[in-house]
Design an enzyme around this catalytic site. Structure first.
Site, PDB file in Angstrom:
ATOM      1  N   LEU A 122       0.820  -1.230   0.000  1.00 25.45           N
ATOM      2  CA  LEU A 122       0.000   0.000   0.000  1.00 25.45           C
ATOM      3  C   LEU A 122       0.848   1.273   0.000  1.00 25.45           C
ATOM      4  CD1 LEU A 122      -3.049  -0.928   2.303  1.00 25.45           C
ATOM      5  CD2 LEU A 122      -2.883  -1.019  -0.188  1.00 25.45           C
ATOM      6  N   SER A 125       9.188  -2.881 -18.947  1.00 25.42           N
ATOM      7  CA  SER A 125       8.907  -1.536 -19.467  1.00 25.42           C
ATOM      8  C   SER A 125       9.704  -1.267 -20.732  1.00 25.42           C
ATOM      9  CB  SER A 125       9.315  -0.533 -18.392  1.00 25.42           C
ATOM     10  OG  SER A 125       9.371   0.756 -18.929  1.00 25.42           O
ATOM     11  N   TYR A 140      15.437   3.694 -13.267  1.00 22.95           N
ATOM     12  CA  TYR A 140      14.205   2.894 -13.373  1.00 22.95           C
ATOM     13  C   TYR A 140      14.327   1.862 -14.493  1.00 22.95           C
ATOM     14  CZ  TYR A 140       9.572   1.542 -14.880  1.00 22.95           C
ATOM     15  OH  TYR A 140       8.497   0.794 -15.281  1.00 22.95           O
ATOM     16  N   LYS A 158      14.437  -2.456 -14.435  1.00 23.19           N
ATOM     17  CA  LYS A 158      13.624  -3.388 -15.230  1.00 23.19           C
ATOM     18  C   LYS A 158      14.527  -4.288 -16.075  1.00 23.19           C
ATOM     19  CE  LYS A 158       9.606  -2.339 -13.706  1.00 23.19           C
ATOM     20  NZ  LYS A 158       8.786  -3.314 -12.973  1.00 23.19           N
ATOM     21  N   ARG A 191      13.199  16.562 -18.593  1.00 26.21           N
ATOM     22  CA  ARG A 191      13.260  15.736 -17.385  1.00 26.21           C
ATOM     23  C   ARG A 191      14.366  14.689 -17.594  1.00 26.21           C
ATOM     24  NH1 ARG A 191       7.895  12.373 -15.902  1.00 26.21           N
ATOM     25  NH2 ARG A 191       8.849  10.969 -17.388  1.00 26.21           N
TER      26      ARG A 191
END
Ligand code: UDP
Length: 333
Positions: A32, A116, A140, A144, A282
């Site tokens: 969560l 991804s 990131y 992956k 970014r």
């Protein structure tokens, strides 16, 4: 039973819904941190647990007869991963290893893994096929890529069966408006535009308008979450029936949209005008990511059915029905 890690999250909750509609028995494991208890159907067993806690995940395999795992639980923000790689390596890599070890101890052999298009980095071709060299340019993307490698190694050594699904940009919400995208903070493009048009953010920021693309903004392949989870369902069925194994598939549409084109579509659909602010690029963003989807069509017999308009309509419907996102429950989520 199918174990869905991250089943209370955006994509995981859509997966759970589809699995239930297809009469699979499902169990959810989710810490969560990003997911919402309110997105979990009442009758589905839910375990609040963390993959970084080996004991918690091991207990799940002791208690339930699990046939396959669909592993969604991971952090997924390219920009954040550049500034907080530790979070990404801990949660995405160490979490995966705990999961794989628990599967091995319990002799559970089937895994569908959420990968991804970020594994491809800055691909040399306009349309990216699955054989494109994997050279990620963000932490990131590297988590992956390393995850894929770890799964490949576990498969060779321990007989793990797997399918890797490489997502392009997932958007939209389930048609009934009960589940949708509610990330806090939200960093994804379409929800941010819609939140702005809804009056929740004063402007929409576009990161970079000096990319080598038609209008200078990044081009992405947006796929409806309903299509995406359907691709998973096909992959799962093929894996369980031993028709496909040790494969990777792109899940995208094969059609690219620039950020400005997405903003314009959102304006048309909501009949509102966006206020755009341009900022610098970014870190970690490649200019152009669009899938070649042929392999998924040929082998999985899967093809995206929904268009950009459907994604925006369904996401808008969700935001209008849930202006403040999911209700907070007793777990504080
Ligand atoms: N983006 C943007 N403004 C936002 C959110 C995203 O300009 O508020 C850009 C982002 O830099 C990237 C594209 O939109 O070029 C898609 O970003 P998103 O975070 O939705 O998905 P990602 O490609 O990182 O998975």
């Amino acid at each position: 039973m199918i174990l869905v890690t991250g089943g209370a999250g955006y994509i995981g909750s859509h997966m759970v819904k589809l699995l239930l509609e297809h009469n699979y028995e499902v169990i959810i494991f989710d810490n969560l941190s990003m997911g919402h208890r309110a997105s979990v159907p009442e009758h589905v067993p839910f375990i609040k647990g963390d993959l970084n806690n080996h004991d918690q995940i091991t207990q799940v395999f002791k208690k339930y007869a699990i046939k396959a795992v669909m592993h969604f639980a991971a952090n997924c923000y390219v920009g954040e991963s550049v500034n907080h790689p530790q979070k990404y390596y801990h949660n995405n890599i160490i979490g995966l290893i705990h999961l794989l070890d628990a599967m091995r101890e319990a002799n559970v052999k089937n895994l569908i893994f959420s990968s991804s298009c970020a594994v491809y980095g800055r691909p040399p071709k306009r349309l990216i096929d699955e054989k494109t060299v994997r050279e990620p340019i963000s932490p990131y993307g590297r988590t992956k890529f390393f995850s894929e490698k770890i799964i490949e190694d576990y498969s060779m050594a321990y007989g793990l069966n797997y399918i890797l699904l490489r997502y392009f940009n997932v958007a939209g919400a389930d048609g009934d408006g009960k589940i949708g995208e509610d990330h806090k903070p939200e960093t994804h493009l379409i929800p941010n535009i819609l939140r702005h048009l809804q009056g929740k953010q004063k402007e929409i920021t576009i990161f970079g308008n000096d990319y080598p693309t038609t209008d200078g903004t990044c081009i992405r392949d947006y796929i409806h979450v309903t299509d995406l989870v359907e691709g998973h369902l096909y992959a799962l069925s093929n894996l369980l029936h031993k028709k496909l194994n040790r494969e990777a598939y792109n899940l995208g549409t094969g059609r690219g949209y620039s950020i400005l084109e997405v903003v314009q579509k959102c304006e048309l659909i909501t009949r509102k005008k966006a206020l755009i602010q341009y900022k610098e690029r970014r870190p970690g963003d490649p200019p152009h990511l669009v899938a070649n989807t042929r392999k998924a069509l040929k082998e999985l017999k899967w093809k995206a059915r929904f268009e950009m308009d459907d994604m925006i309509h369904s996401a808008w419907h969700w935001f209008l029905k849930h202006p403040d996102g999911y209700p907070i429950d007793k777990d504080g989520r």
